[in-house]
Motif scaffolding. Structure first.
Motif, PDB file in Angstrom:
ATOM      1  N   TYR A 139       0.815  -1.221   0.000  1.00 24.71           N
ATOM      2  CA  TYR A 139       0.000   0.000   0.000  1.00 24.71           C
ATOM      3  C   TYR A 139       0.845   1.266   0.000  1.00 24.71           C
ATOM      4  O   TYR A 139       0.785   2.070  -0.931  1.00 24.71           O
ATOM      5  CB  TYR A 139      -0.950   0.008   1.201  1.00 24.71           C
ATOM      6  N   THR A 140       1.647   1.454   1.049  1.00 24.82           N
ATOM      7  CA  THR A 140       2.364   2.728   1.226  1.00 24.82           C
ATOM      8  C   THR A 140       3.375   3.008   0.123  1.00 24.82           C
ATOM      9  O   THR A 140       3.367   4.077  -0.489  1.00 24.82           O
ATOM     10  CB  THR A 140       3.077   2.760   2.590  1.00 24.82           C
ATOM     11  N   ILE A 141       4.261   2.068  -0.129  1.00 28.56           N
ATOM     12  CA  ILE A 141       5.363   2.304  -1.058  1.00 28.56           C
ATOM     13  C   ILE A 141       4.951   2.134  -2.518  1.00 28.56           C
ATOM     14  O   ILE A 141       5.374   2.903  -3.384  1.00 28.56           O
ATOM     15  CB  ILE A 141       6.554   1.386  -0.719  1.00 28.56           C
ATOM     16  N   TRP A 142       4.114   1.125  -2.796  1.00 33.84           N
ATOM     17  CA  TRP A 142       3.771   0.842  -4.194  1.00 33.84           C
ATOM     18  C   TRP A 142       2.481   1.511  -4.655  1.00 33.84           C
ATOM     19  O   TRP A 142       2.487   2.372  -5.544  1.00 33.84           O
ATOM     20  CB  TRP A 142       3.697  -0.678  -4.391  1.00 33.84           C
ATOM     21  N   LEU A 143       1.348   1.169  -4.039  1.00 36.76           N
ATOM     22  CA  LEU A 143       0.047   1.549  -4.595  1.00 36.76           C
ATOM     23  C   LEU A 143      -0.388   2.984  -4.334  1.00 36.76           C
ATOM     24  O   LEU A 143      -0.990   3.622  -5.209  1.00 36.76           O
ATOM     25  CB  LEU A 143      -1.029   0.603  -4.052  1.00 36.76           C
ATOM     26  N   VAL A 148      -5.011   4.252  -8.891  1.00 41.35           N
ATOM     27  CA  VAL A 148      -6.301   4.760  -8.447  1.00 41.35           C
ATOM     28  C   VAL A 148      -7.027   3.718  -7.588  1.00 41.35           C
ATOM     29  O   VAL A 148      -7.965   4.035  -6.859  1.00 41.35           O
ATOM     30  CB  VAL A 148      -7.168   5.158  -9.671  1.00 41.35           C
ATOM     31  N   GLN A 149      -6.557   2.471  -7.677  1.00 41.70           N
ATOM     32  CA  GLN A 149      -7.129   1.392  -6.867  1.00 41.70           C
ATOM     33  C   GLN A 149      -6.351   1.197  -5.558  1.00 41.70           C
ATOM     34  O   GLN A 149      -6.436   0.147  -4.927  1.00 41.70           O
ATOM     35  CB  GLN A 149      -7.117   0.085  -7.669  1.00 41.70           C
ATOM     36  N   ASN A 207      -0.229  15.041  -5.557  1.00 45.12           N
ATOM     37  CA  ASN A 207      -0.177  14.049  -6.648  1.00 45.12           C
ATOM     38  C   ASN A 207      -0.436  12.619  -6.203  1.00 45.12           C
ATOM     39  O   ASN A 207       0.175  11.679  -6.724  1.00 45.12           O
ATOM     40  CB  ASN A 207       1.185  14.120  -7.356  1.00 45.12           C
ATOM     41  N   VAL A 208      -1.347  12.442  -5.256  1.00 44.74           N
ATOM     42  CA  VAL A 208      -1.781  11.104  -4.875  1.00 44.74           C
ATOM     43  C   VAL A 208      -3.011  10.770  -5.714  1.00 44.74           C
ATOM     44  O   VAL A 208      -3.996  11.503  -5.686  1.00 44.74           O
ATOM     45  CB  VAL A 208      -2.123  11.024  -3.369  1.00 44.74           C
ATOM     46  N   PRO A 209      -2.984   9.672  -6.491  1.00 42.10           N
ATOM     47  CA  PRO A 209      -4.055   9.374  -7.447  1.00 42.10           C
ATOM     48  C   PRO A 209      -5.321   8.795  -6.829  1.00 42.10           C
ATOM     49  O   PRO A 209      -5.746   7.676  -7.154  1.00 42.10           O
ATOM     50  CB  PRO A 209      -3.388   8.360  -8.379  1.00 42.10           C
ATOM     51  N   ILE A 214      -8.459  11.449 -10.175  1.00 41.11           N
ATOM     52  CA  ILE A 214      -8.163  10.793 -11.453  1.00 41.11           C
ATOM     53  C   ILE A 214      -9.420  10.550 -12.282  1.00 41.11           C
ATOM     54  O   ILE A 214      -9.450  10.830 -13.486  1.00 41.11           O
ATOM     55  CB  ILE A 214      -7.430   9.456 -11.223  1.00 41.11           C
ATOM     56  N   LYS A 215     -10.474  10.043 -11.675  1.00 43.69           N
ATOM     57  CA  LYS A 215     -11.681   9.647 -12.401  1.00 43.69           C
ATOM     58  C   LYS A 215     -12.813  10.667 -12.331  1.00 43.69           C
ATOM     59  O   LYS A 215     -13.790  10.559 -13.079  1.00 43.69           O
ATOM     60  CB  LYS A 215     -12.187   8.307 -11.865  1.00 43.69           C
ATOM     61  N   GLY A 216     -12.684  11.619 -11.418  1.00 40.17           N
ATOM     62  CA  GLY A 216     -13.728  12.627 -11.296  1.00 40.17           C
ATOM     63  C   GLY A 216     -14.714  12.328 -10.175  1.00 40.17           C
ATOM     64  O   GLY A 216     -14.801  11.201  -9.680  1.00 40.17           O
ATOM     65  N   VAL A 217     -15.460  13.347  -9.793  1.00 40.24           N
ATOM     66  CA  VAL A 217     -16.383  13.261  -8.656  1.00 40.24           C
ATOM     67  C   VAL A 217     -17.540  12.309  -8.934  1.00 40.24           C
ATOM     68  O   VAL A 217     -17.884  11.461  -8.100  1.00 40.24           O
ATOM     69  CB  VAL A 217     -16.916  14.660  -8.294  1.00 40.24           C
ATOM     70  N   LEU A 218     -18.177  12.435 -10.096  1.00 41.22           N
ATOM     71  CA  LEU A 218     -19.342  11.602 -10.405  1.00 41.22           C
ATOM     72  C   LEU A 218     -18.973  10.123 -10.434  1.00 41.22           C
ATOM     73  O   LEU A 218     -19.702   9.282  -9.883  1.00 41.22           O
ATOM     74  CB  LEU A 218     -19.960  12.016 -11.747  1.00 41.22           C
ATOM     75  N   TYR A 219     -17.874   9.789 -11.071  1.00 43.55           N
ATOM     76  CA  TYR A 219     -17.427   8.395 -11.140  1.00 43.55           C
ATOM     77  C   TYR A 219     -17.167   7.854  -9.731  1.00 43.55           C
ATOM     78  O   TYR A 219     -17.523   6.713  -9.417  1.00 43.55           O
ATOM     79  CB  TYR A 219     -16.153   8.290 -11.975  1.00 43.55           C
ATOM     80  N   THR A 220     -16.566   8.676  -8.887  1.00 43.47           N
ATOM     81  CA  THR A 220     -16.275   8.262  -7.509  1.00 43.47           C
ATOM     82  C   THR A 220     -17.562   7.979  -6.749  1.00 43.47           C
ATOM     83  O   THR A 220     -17.656   6.983  -6.019  1.00 43.47           O
ATOM     84  CB  THR A 220     -15.479   9.354  -6.777  1.00 43.47           C
TER      85      THR A 220
END
Length: 297
Positions: A139-143, A148-149, A207-209, A214-220
């Motif tokens: 999680y911390t170092i890679w993702l 976005v996942q 710059n944390v995705p 990344i996908k926008g408010v509605l998609y979220t």
């Protein structure tokens, strides 16, 4: 990581931080959820465990969670200095030096795993070690900074404590224990994305995705709705697996419907994500209420 000059101590910095500073380094609010869900797994597990061993197990889980949080703060100290909600963390303020935080995390995490292995059992110790390493490396170092996942895949570590609690008693893993894991795993995305909705500027600035960036408010909001529906049905599993009562079933249905009510209202929320903030705080209460009722308290 971004190059940033962190504040330095101007007062006897050779003494290091206070006990409070190191306690805050362990993210006590997050740690409390971890501990509570671990206790739920332990109390629901079939069989008996000596009270002293149970105490040691919970202590190891607590320290292990805190050690992972400390290393997370060490690695994220650059973005923590940018985000408004994290600017008062011990490393950012200079209360604890970065290298001291890293050493603290490594030492406490190692001690927690060894103590669990010696005092409880190897299975629970292995699960604890896996949880700590997963949170740090996966999680911390890679993702966190690349996908976005991040909170979906990274949510595995936060969902494992009830399984560790269960394994502390039984020495194994069962479908009943997995049902507790599944609830927290599916709960994590809507919980985290609700926070990301009303804190999106913070994530954008560093710059944390996160999903809204990344996908926008509605998609979220659609994703929150999807996971909330899925969570509603998964939250019923403990009842059908015969590890909870009718009272839990009623609680899961009612609290789940309230969760869905907030998720639906997100689509009409135009007041600076006011509903998203409510959903975030309710999601914490939701998880606590399920944990309490599953124990028939």
């Amino acid at each position: 990581m971004a190059n940033i000059n962190l504040p330095t101590l101007s007062y006897e910095d050779n003494l290091g931080g206070s006990v409070k500073d190191y306690f805050m380094l362990m993210k006590p609010r997050v740690m409390s959820l971890v501990v509570f869900t671990a206790i739920s797994g332990m109390l629901l597990a079939p069989g008996n465990i000596h009270p002293l061993i149970a105490f040691v197990s919970i202590l190891c889980i607590t320290i292990g969670a805190g050690s992972a949080a400390a290393i997370n703060m060490w690695y994220d100290r650059d973005i923590d200095a940018i985000m408004k909600r994290t600017q008062k963390r011990p490393i950012v303020t200079g209360a604890v030096k970065a290298d001291e935080a890293l050493a603290f995390g490594i030492i406490t995490g190692t001690m927690a795993v060894i103590m669990m292995a010696v005092s409880v059992n190897i299975i629970s110790a292995a699960l604890l070690a896996f949880t700590i390493l997963y949170y740090i490396y996966i999680y911390t170092i890679w993702l966190k900074r690349t996908s976005v996942q991040n909170v979906v895949i990274g949510g595995v570590s936060g969902a494992l404590p009830p399984i560790i609690g269960w394994a502390s008693v039984t020495g194994n893993i069962s479908w009943q224990a997995f049902s507790l894991f599944a609830i927290i795993f599916i709960w994590t995305p809507p919980h985290s994305w609700a926070l990301a909705l009303y804190r999106s500027d913070d994530y954008k600035n560093c710059n944390v995705p996160m999903m809204p960036v990344i996908k926008g408010v509605l998609y979220t909001k659609k994703q929150i709705m999807f996971y909330s529906i899925l969570m509603f049905f998964i939250s019923l599993w403990p009842y059908f697996l015969n590890i909870s009562s009718h009272l839990y079933l009623i609680t899961a249905i009612i609290s789940g419907l309230i969760f869905l009510y907030y998720a639906v209202n997100l689509f009409a929320d135009t007041e600076q994500n006011h509903v998203a903030k409510k959903l975030f705080w309710y999601s914490i209460f939701y998880l606590f209420s399920l944990s309490v009722k599953i124990l028939n308290f």
